[in-house]
Design a protein around this motif. Structure first.
Motif, PDB file in Angstrom:
ATOM      1  N   ASN A   9       0.852  -1.177   0.000  1.00  0.00           N
ATOM      2  CA  ASN A   9       0.000   0.000   0.000  1.00  0.00           C
ATOM      3  C   ASN A   9       0.892   1.231   0.000  1.00  0.00           C
ATOM      4  OD1 ASN A   9      -2.141   1.784   0.148  1.00  0.00           O
ATOM      5  ND2 ASN A   9      -2.461   1.516   2.349  1.00  0.00           N
ATOM      6  N   ARG A 141      -8.635  -7.855  12.030  1.00  0.00           N
ATOM      7  CA  ARG A 141      -8.566  -6.420  12.303  1.00  0.00           C
ATOM      8  C   ARG A 141      -8.639  -6.153  13.805  1.00  0.00           C
ATOM      9  NH1 ARG A 141      -6.292  -1.668  11.258  1.00  0.00           N
ATOM     10  NH2 ARG A 141      -7.597   0.074  11.969  1.00  0.00           N
ATOM     11  N   LYS A 212      -5.957  -2.952   2.834  1.00  0.00           N
ATOM     12  CA  LYS A 212      -5.740  -1.562   3.243  1.00  0.00           C
ATOM     13  C   LYS A 212      -6.461  -1.280   4.562  1.00  0.00           C
ATOM     14  CE  LYS A 212      -5.029   0.652  -1.271  1.00  0.00           C
ATOM     15  NZ  LYS A 212      -5.582   1.628  -2.242  1.00  0.00           N
ATOM     16  N   ALA A 213      -7.690  -1.753   4.666  1.00  0.00           N
ATOM     17  CA  ALA A 213      -8.460  -1.563   5.895  1.00  0.00           C
ATOM     18  C   ALA A 213      -7.849  -2.344   7.049  1.00  0.00           C
ATOM     19  CB  ALA A 213      -9.911  -1.977   5.669  1.00  0.00           C
ATOM     20  N   LYS A 216      -4.687  -0.531   8.356  1.00  0.00           N
ATOM     21  CA  LYS A 216      -4.839   0.909   8.571  1.00  0.00           C
ATOM     22  C   LYS A 216      -4.217   1.309   9.912  1.00  0.00           C
ATOM     23  CE  LYS A 216      -8.322   4.583   8.805  1.00  0.00           C
ATOM     24  NZ  LYS A 216      -9.778   4.886   8.770  1.00  0.00           N
TER      25      LYS A 216
END
Length: 263
Positions: A9, A141, A212-213, A216
């Motif tokens: 990224n 996440r 990407k999420a 983050k």
């Protein structure tokens, strides 16, 4: 055995996505680590001559404990250890030149998940010290935000520098570095400190936008040049626990076969 596809990224992070091409061979290497023969695995990966020693009965019993979940309904510690071994194998395929701490031999070890040291062309000066976080999880996440980012932030602040210095010195000494104490003393820690997070992902995180999420906040937590600073490694499994159970059983069978072949 493990295939790597580049992911990145921009200036925020870079790494690879893993896929297993030969589960049986991977299981045999995991079995060798489980019986305490990680050095044999290194020789296999480096394609150097090596003698396949049979495990002792006690070593085999230890491997069985490592590859067995105490509670089949809650296999988190077994799966976490198994993923750390896979990550160690992956790192040795990706970058055989760097020095790497051996895999832990107990579940839920409290030290660093892994430590990699990259030396310059003279093999005397330390270019970077890569601190690894390796997580097998159904909620990637949440695991990153609740555990990985806080740990990296703490390390950036220097809160565990005593452990980092000690483990770096030990790893250099184990690999016959000429003067590990001098090398560690001369490391510019802020510049040399780098990070590698390896994590299992599901279908949601498999796309570019999903990754990407997932990562983050990485650059905010560990600011600096992206080159070697922030590694991101992902491994996709839709049914993670079933796959981990299957790999553990394959490794168990492989370890038992190693003993049986030499009876």
């Amino acid at each position: 055995m493990i295939k790597f596809e580049p992911i990145s990224n921009g200036k925020f992070w870079s790494g690879t996505d893993w896929s297993i091409t030969d589960e049986d061979e991977l299981a045999r290497l995991i079995a060798r680590v489980a019986i305490g023969q990680y050095r044999h695995v290194l020789k296999v990966l480096n394609e150097t001559d090596c003698i396949a020693y049979a495990p002792t009965r006690n070593a085999l019993e230890g491997a069985i404990r490592a590859l067995t979940a105490e509670n089949v309904e809650q296999p988190w510690h077994r799966d976490g250890w198994l993923f750390q071994v896979i990550s160690w194998i992956a790192a040795n395929i990706q970058n055989p030149e760097s020095l790497k701490s051996p895999p832990h031999m107990i579940h839920a070890n409290k030290g660093f998940d892994g430590l990699h040291i990259c030396l310059d062309e003279t093999d005397e000066n330390v270019v970077s010290v890569v601190i690894c976080e390796e997580k097998a999880t159904d909620g990637p996440r949440g695991k990153i935000t609740s555990q990985v980012w806080p740990e990296f932030k703490s390390l950036e602040a220097g809160s565990r520098d005593n452990e980092l210095v000690s483990e770096t010195t030990t790893l250099l000494a184990q690999n016959d570095h000429l003067d590990p104490d001098k090398a560690v003393h001369e490391i510019l820690w802020k510049r040399a400190r780098a990070y590698r997070v390896s994590i299992t992902i599901g279908d949601k995180e498999r796309s570019q936008d999903g990754r990407k999420a997932l990562f983050k906040g990485y650059k905010k937590i560990t600011p600096g040049d992206v080159v070697g600073k922030r590694r991101a490694e992902t491994f996709h499994q839709s049914n993670l626990r079933d796959w981990m159970s299957r790999m553990a059983n394959k490794a168990l069978d492989a370890a038992k076969e190693m003993e049986a072949e030499n009876v």
